[in-house]
Design an enzyme around this catalytic site. Sequence first.
Site, PDB file in Angstrom:
ATOM      1  N   ARG A   3       0.821  -1.218   0.000  1.00 39.03           N
ATOM      2  CA  ARG A   3       0.000   0.000   0.000  1.00 39.03           C
ATOM      3  C   ARG A   3       0.853   1.264   0.000  1.00 39.03           C
ATOM      4  NH1 ARG A   3      -4.842  -2.067   3.953  1.00 39.03           N
ATOM      5  NH2 ARG A   3      -6.088  -2.904   2.256  1.00 39.03           N
ATOM      6  N   LYS A  20     -19.624 -17.048   0.674  1.00 36.14           N
ATOM      7  CA  LYS A  20     -21.060 -16.851   0.917  1.00 36.14           C
ATOM      8  C   LYS A  20     -21.721 -15.971  -0.133  1.00 36.14           C
ATOM      9  CE  LYS A  20     -20.435 -16.770   5.870  1.00 36.14           C
ATOM     10  NZ  LYS A  20     -20.174 -15.661   6.767  1.00 36.14           N
ATOM     11  N   GLY A  22      -9.701  -9.735  -1.483  1.00 34.69           N
ATOM     12  CA  GLY A  22      -8.447 -10.142  -0.842  1.00 34.69           C
ATOM     13  C   GLY A  22      -8.036 -11.566  -1.161  1.00 34.69           C
ATOM     14  N   GLY A  68     -13.534  -3.664   0.209  1.00 32.68           N
ATOM     15  CA  GLY A  68     -14.909  -3.157   0.325  1.00 32.68           C
ATOM     16  C   GLY A  68     -15.211  -2.039  -0.662  1.00 32.68           C
TER      17      GLY A  68
END
Length: 398
Positions: free
Chosen positions: A40, A203, A355, A378
């Site tokens: 990052r 999920k 990720g 996100g």
Amino acid sequence: MGELKKLSVEDLDVKGKRVFVRVDFNVPQDDKQNITDDTRIKEAIPTIKYLVDKGAKVILSSHLGRPKGKVDPKFSISPAADRLGELMGIKIQKAPEVIGDVVTKMAEALQPGQVMMLENVRFLPGEEKNDPELAKAFASLADFFVMDAFGTAHRAHASTEGVAHYVSKAAAGYLLMKEITYLSNALLENPKRPFTAILGGAKVAGKLEVINNLLEKVDNILIGGGMAYTFLRAMKMEVGKSLVDENLIKDAKEVIKKAVDRDVKWLFPFDHIVTDVVGPEGDVTIVTREGFGNKIGVDIGPSTIEMFSNVIRKSGTVFWNGPMGIFEIPQFSQGTNAIALTIAHSGAISVVGGGDSVSAINKLGLASRFTHISTGGGASMEMVEGKVLPGIAALTDK
Ligand code: ADP
Ligand code: MG
């Protein structure tokens, strides 16, 4: 650059001006605060270097971890600021606090080309509350704001959104521009067709909105991973003891109906790798649509790999999120690896978010073969859901 309707860092006349830059230095650290992955920090360098080269006075800010609005030395930004200095070969002046008299004096004393960094912005409760007073305090340090923290662009915080309202101009940095170009332009606005989305992961929860938005854009949608079983169950198929989100079967049915109505080609696994034990010692059996018994579906089977790969090879654009199986366990990783390889060699514009999918690609050493690997988590998902991210919306229009 594509159709960025916001100012970019290159649109600012920054020479001799103070520029407040929000970066994402939320890096993983071990318990001695050694940085274990500085990706990052490296990704923020193009914007910082541009500003330094143009003779701007650069004021950096970032969050790190979850100090919950209190000063906590464990979450000091100091090691990240030091790493940036090493990587760029320049001195980074480290402010002892987020905001205050010392910080103001340091900012005023900056010379063109110099860089300072504020302490972890989440040391103050006003950051996550988007307190206008804190936003004004940030803005008072500088002439311009540059937003380059894509990973927090979906959060309206004082240093990601609030500050933009109190400076003369607020612009996007290079990392932000790149994410907008690939996620918004290359996928949602102007995809090269056929456009194929490949979705997997554990999920259905949290991914239905992504699927819903993509259904309005894609030509093909390929579903693998644990989420396939909720859809298969919704279609009344046998799934044994596989992961099923019973609460979402109704929503899954609606999504399937939408796909049919929109004429999207929607493919599910035709065969599966099933096991009795989810673990390193797990056995492996291939089953087709019948024959699950009490076993658990843990990966897509060889015929499904073939079927999915054929679609991918004919695609102009591919978006991938979520592994095709429990890829952390080697005998359940074939599907994920095969799909990653097929995308990498397909010649399609390939965009990956998430990720675990990214870590699967890195494990295979395939990262450089993808067009764009989103850093957002996100934020990337919200973008693909078609949402307007507050940290982008607040920037100055072109
Ligand atoms: P990403 O991080 O790429 O967005 P997710 O976090 O949604 O992906 O999902 C990743 C997880 O999904 C992995 O830990 C993987 O083991 C799990 N997973 C994949 N297939 C299955 C399956 N069939 N059953 C249970 N979990 C699965
Ligand atoms: Mg994940």
